[in-house]
Design a protein around this motif. Structure first.
Motif, mmCIF file in Angstrom:
data_model
loop_
_atom_site.group_PDB
_atom_site.id
_atom_site.type_symbol
_atom_site.label_atom_id
_atom_site.label_comp_id
_atom_site.label_asym_id
_atom_site.label_seq_id
_atom_site.Cartn_x
_atom_site.Cartn_y
_atom_site.Cartn_z
ATOM 1 N N ARG A 76 -33.027 -49.696 -74.734
ATOM 2 C CA ARG A 76 -31.590 -49.412 -74.615
ATOM 3 C C ARG A 76 -31.271 -48.578 -73.388
ATOM 4 N N GLN A 77 -32.270 -47.946 -72.783
ATOM 5 C CA GLN A 77 -31.994 -47.137 -71.603
ATOM 6 C C GLN A 77 -31.748 -48.028 -70.401
ATOM 7 N N SER A 78 -31.160 -47.484 -69.385
ATOM 8 C CA SER A 78 -30.814 -48.287 -68.215
ATOM 9 C C SER A 78 -32.078 -48.759 -67.503
ATOM 10 N N GLN A 85 -39.367 -44.702 -64.509
ATOM 11 C CA GLN A 85 -40.360 -44.075 -65.383
ATOM 12 C C GLN A 85 -41.663 -44.870 -65.464
ATOM 13 N N THR A 86 -41.602 -46.182 -65.317
ATOM 14 C CA THR A 86 -42.810 -46.982 -65.559
ATOM 15 C C THR A 86 -43.616 -47.321 -64.312
ATOM 16 N N TRP A 122 -47.598 -54.153 -63.740
ATOM 17 C CA TRP A 122 -46.336 -53.490 -64.071
ATOM 18 C C TRP A 122 -45.318 -54.500 -64.602
ATOM 19 N N LEU A 123 -45.192 -55.637 -63.922
ATOM 20 C CA LEU A 123 -44.250 -56.669 -64.365
ATOM 21 C C LEU A 123 -44.641 -57.220 -65.734
ATOM 22 N N GLY A 124 -45.930 -57.362 -65.974
ATOM 23 C CA GLY A 124 -46.391 -57.822 -67.285
ATOM 24 C C GLY A 124 -46.017 -56.853 -68.388
ATOM 25 N N THR A 125 -46.148 -55.564 -68.112
ATOM 26 C CA THR A 125 -45.765 -54.554 -69.094
ATOM 27 C C THR A 125 -44.259 -54.568 -69.326
#
Length: 157
Positions: A76-78, A85-86, A122-125
């Motif tokens: 739900r966060q932007s 953050q990731t 990163w994209l996979g996560t």
């Protein structure tokens, strides 16, 4: 051949039969038994390795399960906050040069001199854990192998 064998002395026949028996045992051991037991040991080691990997993955899943409960809140966060953050945990800190919202549910991110492997992980996560999909991607090779410049448009699925 039978005549030749029959013409041998009993002691010579016994020696020949004994030698043939020993040769058959050695050949049987070398061509059948030893390879079979060696392969059995290799397979047992492979099974043990796979079992250790499974146990590690199950522990990781158990650790990630509580974090998975937080994923609902993070979805739900932007996207700007989520990307911020990731991306650092994948070795992409300092490579994100631009991010800008793209509509209500999208973001355009630009990386410069980033690790290709880190970007893919990163994209996979993002897709697996946060329901964020890649809408468009532009990737250009960098000066070094495995280093790229990339722009992505990401959207919530």
């Amino acid at each position: 051949m039978k005549r030749w064998f029959a013409d041998l002395e009993p002691r010579e026949r016994l020696l020949l039969i004994g030698g043939a028996t020993i040769a058959a045992i050695i050949i049987g051991w070398g061509l059948v038994w030893n390879p079979m037991t060696t392969r059995n040991v290799e397979l047992s080691d492979a099974v043990a390795t796979k079992q250790r990997l499974l146990a590690t993955l199950q522990r990781a899943r158990a650790v990630a399960a509580p974090a998975g409960q937080l994923v609902d809140a993070s979805t739900r966060q932007s996207l700007v906050l989520l990307v911020d953050q990731t991306h650092r945990s994948y070795g992409l800190d300092g490579t994100l040069v631009r991010n800008q919202p793209d509509g209500a549910d999208g973001i355009r991110v630009t990386f410069q001199d980033a690790s290709f492997d880190g970007l893919v992980a990163w994209l996979g996560t993002l897709q697996g854990s946060y329901a964020v999909a890649v809408e468009t991607a532009t990737i250009d090779g960098g000066r070094q192998a495995g280093i790229v410049n990339a722009t992505f448009v990401l959207r919530r699925s």
